[in-house]
Design an enzyme around this catalytic site. Structure first.
Site, PDB file in Angstrom:
ATOM      1  N   ARG A  65       0.888  -1.225  -0.005  1.00  0.00           N
ATOM      2  CA  ARG A  65      -0.059  -0.004   0.082  1.00  0.00           C
ATOM      3  C   ARG A  65       0.821   1.476  -0.046  1.00  0.00           C
ATOM      4  NH1 ARG A  65      -4.216  -2.590  -1.817  1.00  0.00           N
ATOM      5  NH2 ARG A  65      -5.561  -3.763  -0.413  1.00  0.00           N
ATOM      6  N   ASN A  95      -0.276  -1.628  -7.226  1.00  0.00           N
ATOM      7  CA  ASN A  95      -1.244  -0.899  -7.250  1.00  0.00           C
ATOM      8  C   ASN A  95      -1.507   0.197  -6.167  1.00  0.00           C
ATOM      9  OD1 ASN A  95      -1.855  -3.118  -5.638  1.00  0.00           O
ATOM     10  ND2 ASN A  95      -4.202  -2.935  -6.061  1.00  0.00           N
ATOM     11  N   ASP A 304      -2.098 -12.898  -1.610  1.00  0.00           N
ATOM     12  CA  ASP A 304      -2.781 -11.825  -2.124  1.00  0.00           C
ATOM     13  C   ASP A 304      -3.116 -10.938  -0.738  1.00  0.00           C
ATOM     14  OD1 ASP A 304      -3.701  -9.930  -3.763  1.00  0.00           O
ATOM     15  OD2 ASP A 304      -5.375 -11.063  -4.332  1.00  0.00           O
ATOM     16  N   PHE A 322     -12.464  -4.755  -2.545  1.00  0.00           N
ATOM     17  CA  PHE A 322     -11.972  -5.987  -2.553  1.00  0.00           C
ATOM     18  C   PHE A 322     -10.739  -6.340  -1.635  1.00  0.00           C
ATOM     19  CE2 PHE A 322     -14.455  -5.702  -6.767  1.00  0.00           C
ATOM     20  CZ  PHE A 322     -15.002  -6.694  -6.615  1.00  0.00           C
TER      21      PHE A 322
HETATM   22  O1  DOR Z   1      -9.150  -8.810  -3.644  1.00  0.00           O
HETATM   23  C1  DOR Z   1      -8.200  -8.153  -3.978  1.00  0.00           C
HETATM   24  N1  DOR Z   1      -7.754  -7.143  -3.637  1.00  0.00           N
HETATM   25  N2  DOR Z   1      -8.067  -8.464  -5.366  1.00  0.00           N
HETATM   26  C2  DOR Z   1      -7.462  -7.468  -6.173  1.00  0.00           C
HETATM   27  O2  DOR Z   1      -7.086  -7.774  -7.302  1.00  0.00           O
HETATM   28  C3  DOR Z   1      -6.454  -6.274  -5.756  1.00  0.00           C
HETATM   29  C4  DOR Z   1      -6.493  -6.332  -4.194  1.00  0.00           C
HETATM   30  C5  DOR Z   1      -6.280  -5.096  -3.516  1.00  0.00           C
HETATM   31  O3  DOR Z   1      -5.533  -4.288  -3.963  1.00  0.00           O
HETATM   32  O4  DOR Z   1      -7.199  -4.682  -2.563  1.00  0.00           O
HETATM   33 ZN    ZN Z   2      -3.440  -8.642  -5.507  1.00  0.00          ZN
END
Ligand code: DOR
Ligand code: ZN
Length: 442
Positions: A65, A95, A304, A322
């Protein structure tokens, strides 16, 4: 300083045996000096009580993050969370805000990570600002230290652009880690079919994933690139990867703990703790992911780890972000729910969480032997604990595994010869590190 760790049992990854052994590590070189039962004393000593010594775990899919979203996590808190989960190397997704699409931002992450408890390997964007329109400068990103490319969080919608990306990455030998999601199929979807229908929320169809995986497997075959498929969630995706591997396509694939242990059937109401992308799928898909993981079609586990704030996750599933956190629970969960019931061996789980991910991303690690980096973790396979997110070192508390019982929590993690995590009220680890001269060494 040389540290000797006594009282552990060393897992032999070749035959799965557990043998009592001490480990002598050197924090100056960051390497293992010796293994065995009759080692010279170090400058400091640490005593375990039968915990199992494993090579440091490696997670190739983590969201730290930073820059930009430090209320969710920071490089430092994410790395502390990793150390508490037994990890010594993590790859962080780009991201962020701004996204890691330039060599300067990749270097910025590496500079901040230099003092972090574990090794952090940046993944850089495939496209500028992850907009899917123009490629980033792969060679410059690789020179700055990026270990892979990904637009994780979004799929690259344009197949022609993806072909160019794979061709360039193939020349450089960089893996391309795909978030497979065709947005024209996904639409505003938030949950898999059954749960979406039950809760009256829009459906995020599995074809959005599988169709893009099919496209990219064909493009990887054509270009010779190393395609890494992130967070596989569908039975159809597992079949496509199996097919591609039979054809000799250079593909590796990861599965997340939540897709191995949970299906959409677990979703018991409009609680965003269940919201993840790709979503929790049908029980049939979960079983196919598990079978694919056990037979090696899905090479490795990646969490993830996607921390979000409590306020963000307090929203409805429709609007919340998400993601689920995973670093501090993945090893005990998979040990408890896959190894203990006899679905796979402890050694195989460790290979899939350490050796294989390191190999897939070209990292050094995944083995404990003299001369190798002193990256290791000791896990307590004797005591059960209830998962309590309030104890996480991550800023994120968004786990669907709150209240689950598990064994196998790490009690000690060393990264490059330094103690980076020691369980607090750990009864199995005797006191803190004690100097052989009687003082406290650290
Ligand atoms: O659940 C998810 N969270 N899937 C993703 O592809 C991105 C990720 C996020 O950056 O929070
Ligand atoms: Zn991811």
């Amino acid at each position: 300083m040389k540290l000797r760790i006594d009282g552990g049992r060393l897992l032999d990854l070749t035959d799965g045996s557990l043998e009592p052994a001490s480990v002598l590590v050197d924090d100056a070189s960051g390497r293992v000096l010796a293994l065995g039962t009759d080692l010279p004393a170090g400058d400091a000593q640490l005593t375990l009580h039968g915990e199992v010594l494993l090579p440091g775990l490696v997670d190739v899919h983590v969201h730290l993050r930073e820059p930009g979203y430090t209320d969710k996590e920071t490089i430092h808190t994410g790395a502390q969370s990793a150390a508490a989960g037994g990890f010594t190397q993590i790859a962080c997704m780009p991201n962020t805000q701004p996204p890691l699409d330039s060599p300067a931002w990749v270097r910025w992450v590496l500079e901040r990570a230099a003092t972090a408890p574990v090794q952090v390997h940046p993944v850089a964007c495939i496209t500028r600002e992850q907009r899917g329109e123009a490629l980033t400068d792969f060679a410059a990103l690789q020179a700055a230290g990026a270990v892979a490319l990904s637009d994780d969080g979004r799929g690259v919608q344009d197949g022609g652009l993806m072909r160019q990306a794979l061709a360039w990455a193939a020349e450089l030998g960089l893996p391309v880690a795909i978030h497979a999601e065709d947005e024209s199929l996904a639409g505003p979807g938030v949950l898999h079919r059954g749960a979406a229908a039950r809760l009256g929320l829009p459906d995020l169809p599995g074809e959005a994933e599988a169709a893009m995986v099919a496209r990219d497997l064909l493009l990887a075959e054509q270009t010779g690139a190393h395609l890494h498929v992130c967070h596989v969630s569908m039975e159809s995706t597992v079949s496509l990867i199996r097919w591609a591997k039979q054809r000799g396509v250079h593909v590796t694939a990861e599965v997340a703990p939540h897709h191995l242990l949970l299906s959409e059937d677990a979703i018991d109401g409009d609680d965003a703790v269940w919201k993840v992308n790709p979503p929790l799928r049908s029980e049939r898909d979960r079983q196919a992911c598990l079978a694919g993981f056990l037979d090696g079609t899905l090479d490795l586990v990646a969490t993830d780890h996607a921390p979000h704030t409590a306020a963000e996750k307090a929203q409805s599933i429709r609007t919340a972000p998400f993601g689920m956190v995973g670093l501090e629970t993945v090893f005990p969960l998979l040990y408890t729910y896959l190894v203990l019931p006899g679905k796979l061996s402890l050694a195989e789980l460790v290979r899939r969480m350490s050796t294989r991910p390191a190999q897939a991303f070209g990292l050094t690690g995944g083995v404990i032997r003299p001369g190798a980096p002193a990256d290791l973790t000791a896990v307590d396979l004797a005591h059960e604990r209830v998962i309590d997110p309030e104890r996480f070192l991550s800023k994120g508390r968004n786990t669907p595994f709150r209240g689950w019982q598990a064994v196998g929590f790490p009690v000690l993690t060393l990264c490059r010869g330094r103690v980076v995590y020691q369980a607090q009220e750990q009864t199995c680890v005797a006191a803190a590190v004690q100097s052989t001269e009687g003082g406290t060494a650290r």
